[in-house]
Enzyme design. Sequence first.
Site, short mmCIF file in Angstrom:
data_model
loop_
_atom_site.label_atom_id
_atom_site.label_comp_id
_atom_site.label_asym_id
_atom_site.label_seq_id
_atom_site.Cartn_x
_atom_site.Cartn_y
_atom_site.Cartn_z
N GLU A 131 -1.19 -5.75 7.27
CA GLU A 131 -2.35 -6.64 7.30
C GLU A 131 -3.58 -5.82 7.69
O GLU A 131 -3.77 -5.47 8.85
CB GLU A 131 -2.11 -7.77 8.31
CG GLU A 131 -3.23 -8.80 8.32
CD GLU A 131 -3.03 -9.84 9.39
OE1 GLU A 131 -4.04 -10.47 9.77
OE2 GLU A 131 -1.89 -10.03 9.86
N ARG A 180 -14.17 -7.03 -0.71
CA ARG A 180 -13.35 -6.89 0.49
C ARG A 180 -12.86 -5.45 0.62
O ARG A 180 -12.40 -4.85 -0.34
CB ARG A 180 -12.16 -7.85 0.43
CG ARG A 180 -11.24 -7.80 1.68
CD ARG A 180 -10.03 -6.91 1.47
NE ARG A 180 -9.11 -6.96 2.62
CZ ARG A 180 -8.01 -6.24 2.73
NH1 ARG A 180 -7.68 -5.39 1.77
NH2 ARG A 180 -7.24 -6.33 3.81
N THR A 184 0.16 0.70 6.83
CA THR A 184 0.30 -0.31 5.78
C THR A 184 0.53 -1.66 6.44
O THR A 184 1.14 -1.74 7.51
CB THR A 184 1.47 0.03 4.84
OG1 THR A 184 1.66 -1.06 3.93
CG2 THR A 184 2.77 0.25 5.60
N THR A 237 0.85 -1.18 0.00
CA THR A 237 0.00 0.00 0.00
C THR A 237 0.90 1.24 0.00
O THR A 237 2.02 1.18 0.47
CB THR A 237 -0.89 -0.02 1.26
OG1 THR A 237 -1.82 -1.09 1.15
CG2 THR A 237 -1.63 1.28 1.47
N GLY A 265 -10.29 -3.03 2.97
CA GLY A 265 -9.21 -3.08 3.94
C GLY A 265 -9.18 -1.86 4.83
O GLY A 265 -10.15 -1.12 4.95
#
Length: 328
Positions: free
Chosen positions: A249, A225, A247, A197, A227
């Site tokens: 998970e 999805r 940035t 990202t 994030g």
Amino acid sequence: MAGWAIAVHGGAGVDPNLPKERQEAAKKLLTRCLTIGISALRSSMSAIDVVELVVRELETDPIFNSGRGSALSEKGTVEMEASIMDGAGRRCGAVSGVSTVKNPVSLARLVMDKSPHSYLAFSGAEKFAKQQGVEMVDTEYFITEDNLGMLKLAKEANSILFDYRIPTVGSESCGAAAEAPPMIMNGLPISVYAPETVGCVAVDGEGRCAAATSTGGLMNKMIGRIGDSPLIGAGTYAGELCGVSCTGEGEAIIRGTLARDVAAVMEYKGLSLQAAVDLVIGKRLDGGGKAGLIAVSSKGEVAWGFNTVGMFRGCATGEGFMEVGIWD
């Protein structure tokens, strides 16, 4: 008057075996974007304008996972996300699920400035983009041969691949010993952790902080999805004291409300910027979550932190400090 500061990132979780030429290409892009931001701050551009300007540049280059070169969904499509926040008044804008907008961060800026809302997604965001006359491109613009190849590998492995820039030979062990167990996210094995990202945070000479984050998400992600990157308080936050872009998970960042927590411990515990970053990275990533972040303070400070092997990053201050790096 406060001094200015700026930081950029291109994702956390780099494989230590990343080829040198790819490391140098990433560092070259980060240096170019950092230089653009420095020039803008020196010319008295506001922090909110600077973060949009820099993230647009990152979105236009396919090296990282945002804009052109975005990760592909399970259907081989792009669903891009971005957010932006102005610490002066805590105004914000965000978009998700855009597939034909050349620069999602600028659409997020328009949501903030030109709509009565803070967040638009999918068909509603695309409709708003057309109404605002932003630059639109065919979906093929975002899809690279590298990404098509990595999506094929991800499907064959029934896996979500976080890093689609790293050679896949031996990647099932993430560069570790052969007997090491495979890495896992939400029950799914992943080859190498590195979402890539992009983001930028800046504080201008008036002490105003801003932050922006943009991403294509995860390779082979489920349709729909969303994030952390477009979620204010999770992937992006800016207030009177600091600006933060995260940035890593996304699911772990969302659970930990990472970006807002940096500001919160500064506000309520009186911590310095770097101490706040260290506390959040060390304490808020539960369940083995992996992430990194960049931050600036209204005092002209810059800080970063991550619990991954590396993070693509660059930072500079008005006092003459400048650094571009990947590893700890």
